[in-house]
Design a protein around this motif. Structure first.
Motif, PDB file in Angstrom:
ATOM      1  N   ARG A 191      -7.500   7.763  -3.119  1.00 48.03           N
ATOM      2  CA  ARG A 191      -7.095   6.718  -2.614  1.00 48.03           C
ATOM      3  C   ARG A 191      -8.700   6.503  -1.459  1.00 48.03           C
ATOM      4  NH1 ARG A 191      -4.242   2.176  -1.241  1.00 48.03           N
ATOM      5  NH2 ARG A 191      -3.359   2.487  -2.939  1.00 48.03           N
TER       6      ARG A 191
ATOM      7  N   PRO B 245      -7.960  -0.350   6.280  1.00 48.07           N
ATOM      8  CA  PRO B 245      -9.008  -1.683   5.821  1.00 48.07           C
ATOM      9  C   PRO B 245     -10.125  -2.011   7.224  1.00 48.07           C
ATOM     10  CG  PRO B 245      -7.205  -2.210   4.635  1.00 48.07           C
ATOM     11  CD  PRO B 245      -7.441  -1.083   5.501  1.00 48.07           C
TER      12      PRO B 245
ATOM     13  N   GLU C 206     -15.675  -0.568   1.353  1.00 55.81           N
ATOM     14  CA  GLU C 206     -15.275  -0.852   2.425  1.00 55.81           C
ATOM     15  C   GLU C 206     -13.879  -1.792   1.787  1.00 55.81           C
ATOM     16  OE1 GLU C 206     -15.743  -5.316  -0.701  1.00 55.81           O
ATOM     17  OE2 GLU C 206     -16.726  -5.413   1.686  1.00 55.81           O
ATOM     18  N   ALA C 207     -12.688  -1.527   2.566  1.00 56.27           N
ATOM     19  CA  ALA C 207     -10.989  -0.838   1.861  1.00 56.27           C
ATOM     20  C   ALA C 207     -10.935  -2.635   1.174  1.00 56.27           C
ATOM     21  CB  ALA C 207     -10.069  -0.978   3.605  1.00 56.27           C
ATOM     22  N   LEU C 208      -9.590  -2.128   1.477  1.00 60.56           N
ATOM     23  CA  LEU C 208      -8.728  -3.228   0.198  1.00 60.56           C
ATOM     24  C   LEU C 208      -9.115  -4.509   0.855  1.00 60.56           C
ATOM     25  CD1 LEU C 208      -4.887  -0.903   0.217  1.00 60.56           C
ATOM     26  CD2 LEU C 208      -7.266  -1.640  -1.494  1.00 60.56           C
TER      27      LEU C 208
ATOM     28  N   ASP D  46       0.661  -1.609  -0.043  1.00 55.29           N
ATOM     29  CA  ASP D  46       0.325   0.074   0.379  1.00 55.29           C
ATOM     30  C   ASP D  46       0.821   1.401  -0.227  1.00 55.29           C
ATOM     31  OD1 ASP D  46      -1.913   2.100   0.544  1.00 55.29           O
ATOM     32  OD2 ASP D  46      -3.071   1.031   1.991  1.00 55.29           O
TER      33      ASP D  46
ATOM     34  N   SER E 174     -16.756   2.213  -1.846  1.00 54.84           N
ATOM     35  CA  SER E 174     -16.417   1.183  -2.208  1.00 54.84           C
ATOM     36  C   SER E 174     -17.570   0.328  -1.074  1.00 54.84           C
ATOM     37  CB  SER E 174     -15.604  -0.323  -2.439  1.00 54.84           C
ATOM     38  OG  SER E 174     -14.742  -0.006  -1.561  1.00 54.84           O
TER      39      SER E 174
ATOM     40  N   LEU F 174     -12.194   4.408  -1.673  1.00 58.34           N
ATOM     41  CA  LEU F 174     -12.342   2.706  -0.297  1.00 58.34           C
ATOM     42  C   LEU F 174     -13.930   3.359  -0.084  1.00 58.34           C
ATOM     43  CD1 LEU F 174      -9.454   3.189   1.747  1.00 58.34           C
ATOM     44  CD2 LEU F 174     -10.054   1.411   0.298  1.00 58.34           C
ATOM     45  N   ARG F 175     -14.757   4.670  -0.085  1.00 58.99           N
ATOM     46  CA  ARG F 175     -15.960   5.201   0.935  1.00 58.99           C
ATOM     47  C   ARG F 175     -16.944   4.448  -0.302  1.00 58.99           C
ATOM     48  NH1 ARG F 175     -13.025  10.300   1.977  1.00 58.99           N
ATOM     49  NH2 ARG F 175     -13.789  11.150   0.034  1.00 58.99           N
TER      50      ARG F 175
ATOM     51  N   GLU G 121      -9.841   6.722   7.032  1.00 56.74           N
ATOM     52  CA  GLU G 121     -10.743   6.652   5.605  1.00 56.74           C
ATOM     53  C   GLU G 121      -9.904   5.583   4.532  1.00 56.74           C
ATOM     54  OE1 GLU G 121     -11.657   9.570   3.735  1.00 56.74           O
ATOM     55  OE2 GLU G 121     -12.096  10.754   5.210  1.00 56.74           O
ATOM     56  N   LEU G 122      -8.383   5.424   5.490  1.00 59.57           N
ATOM     57  CA  LEU G 122      -7.135   5.334   4.820  1.00 59.57           C
ATOM     58  C   LEU G 122      -6.843   3.203   5.290  1.00 59.57           C
ATOM     59  CD1 LEU G 122      -4.440   7.476   3.453  1.00 59.57           C
ATOM     60  CD2 LEU G 122      -6.408   6.790   2.293  1.00 59.57           C
TER      61      LEU G 122
END
Length: 428
Positions: free
Chosen positions: A401, A338, A410-412, A219, A408, A405-406, A335-336
């Motif tokens: 990024r 997962p 969900e996170a990575l 990441d 989607s 994520l917002r 926010e970054l």
């Protein structure tokens, strides 16, 4: 009066009860945070160590913290936030007393290493729990309130520690240990576990754990953000290690240092609750860049200080930068990160502080002894400027990024350790 009540309600209203228990624990813990504030003075004046030896001991605190945050982040995701916090606080209280009773350099160094490991293991678990219980729309307020509590406690502790140090340095260690135990009691009796437990097989858990590590290491956006925090921390942490030594060289007493450094907490207590409204809607990259410049200027001006009032002025300047930096940093981490890897992402971010905690006092001590006091503070100013430019350059990628994520929801997804198979669910 109605406007003030409305502002107070907007600032503090609607936050979960668990947050306020965590907030209370933070405040109590920081009210007794005597030792780290005065450790450099204690080591050089009470124990007779050199500036380099004092820097080494404080650096070992950071080394221990690096192990602690790494382990704490993993344990917070796999074992749970609550048991990790309890173990960390109780262990840190025990090590605090051991450090206060240690006399030889090797014993002091070992005590600092173990204390750093236990004390900093709590940081990623606490951060993950805060994100767990506070909705995204309220996190800027929550992190600002928590930061306010940290500095309210710090401001009181700095003044009280200066007075307690004149009576008996051991008292600093005893009170600090007691507040850690009180915080552990609050968590034990009032704070539930917040980690969401999912049922996974042992094979999936192992694969997901390996995938979590690879996710973090690949990441680049997040790691770049962590690196910039490291640079900022190298500057900021000079106020714990080299600033008290510089003030001592100018003939200023430990009590004077306590009063001067208390200005940091006082300014934050007075102004931090207004910062979220001030920076709301503004580019976080620009806010972080400005914060880096202001901190650099504040520490750079220390080269010209020689009296208590001038040192106080420099503290007030770099405190403004700290106030701008903290809430933007905290919301970006949230926010970054997962959701299933919050503890480990928090641990990696905390690791930047521990690396800085280990290297800042050692580098600061070496620069002061071999190049000079002025060179140290000029270097802080230069590093602040470089960090500001890097924030402006890397900021858009971070925001893209976070926005992705917002969208989607969900996170990575952690990549698996085995090539060609489907991604395994992350262990929590």
């Amino acid at each position: 009066m109605r406007t003030m009540r409305s502002w107070f309600r907007d600032t503090t209203g609607g936050l979960p009860t668990t947050f306020w228990y965590l907030w209370s624990g933070t405040l109590i813990n920081r009210l007794g945070s005597f030792v780290l504030v005065f450790l450099a003075i204690y080591l050089t004046q009470e124990r007779g160590f050199s500036a380099s030896q004092a820097g080494l001991v404080i650096g070992l605190w950071g080394v221990g913290g690096a192990f602690g945050t790494t382990a704490g982040g993993t344990l917070a995701d796999r074992w749970g936030r609550r048991p990790t916090l309890l173990t960390a606080h109780v262990g840190a209280a025990a090590m605090m007393l051991c450090l206060g009773l240690a006399r030889d350099l090797w014993a002091v160094a070992l005590g600092a290493l173990l204390l750093g490991m236990f004390a900093e293991a709590a940081r990623p678990a606490f951060g993950a729990m805060m994100i767990d219980v506070v909705p995204a729309k309220d996190r800027l307020r929550a992190f600002s309130l928590n930061y306010w509590a940290i500095n309210l406690g710090f401001a009181c502790a700095a003044v009280l520690a200066g007075l307690a140090a004149q009576a008996d340095y051991l008292l600093l260690f005893v009170v600090d240990a007691a507040t850690m135990l009180i915080t552990a009691l609050i968590i034990f009796s009032r704070v539930p576990e917040t980690r969401q437990v999912r049922s996974v097989t042992a094979t999936a858990t192992t694969a997901a754990s390996r995938g979590a590590l690879r996710t973090i290491l690949t990441d680049r956006v997040y790691l770049g953000f962590v690196a910039l925090n490291l640079f900022a921390a190298l500057v900021f942490l000079q106020h714990i290690s080299m600033l008290p030594i510089a003030m001592g060289d100018d003939g200023l007493s430990p009590a004077t240092y306590g009063s001067v450094i208390a200005l940091n907490g006082i300014l934050i207590v007075v102004g931090q609750l207004f910062v979220p409204r001030l920076i709301r809607g503004r580019s976080r990259s620009h806010v972080l860049a400005l914060a880096s410049v202001v901190m650099g200027v504040g520490f750079g001006l220390t080269a010209f200080a020689g009296t208590a009032w001038f040192y106080g002025l420099t503290v007030l300047i770099w405190t403004v930068g700290e106030m701008l930096n903290s809430p933007s940093n905290s919301t970006l981490i949230a926010e970054l990160s997962p959701a299933e890897l919050r503890g480990r992402y928090q641990g990696v971010f905390s690791l930047s502080w521990q690396i800085a905690g280990a290297s800042a006092p050692i580098l600061g001590g070496l620069v002061r002894e071999h190049i000079g006091n002025d060179a140290l503070w000029y270097g802080c100013a230069a590093l602040g400027a470089v960090t500001a430019v890097a924030h402006l350059v890397s900021g858009p990628a971070r925001e893209r990024r976070a926005a992705a994520l917002r969208r989607s929801g969900e996170a990575l997804t952690p990549v698996t350790a085995t090539r060609g198979s489907q991604p395994a669910e992350a262990a929590v």
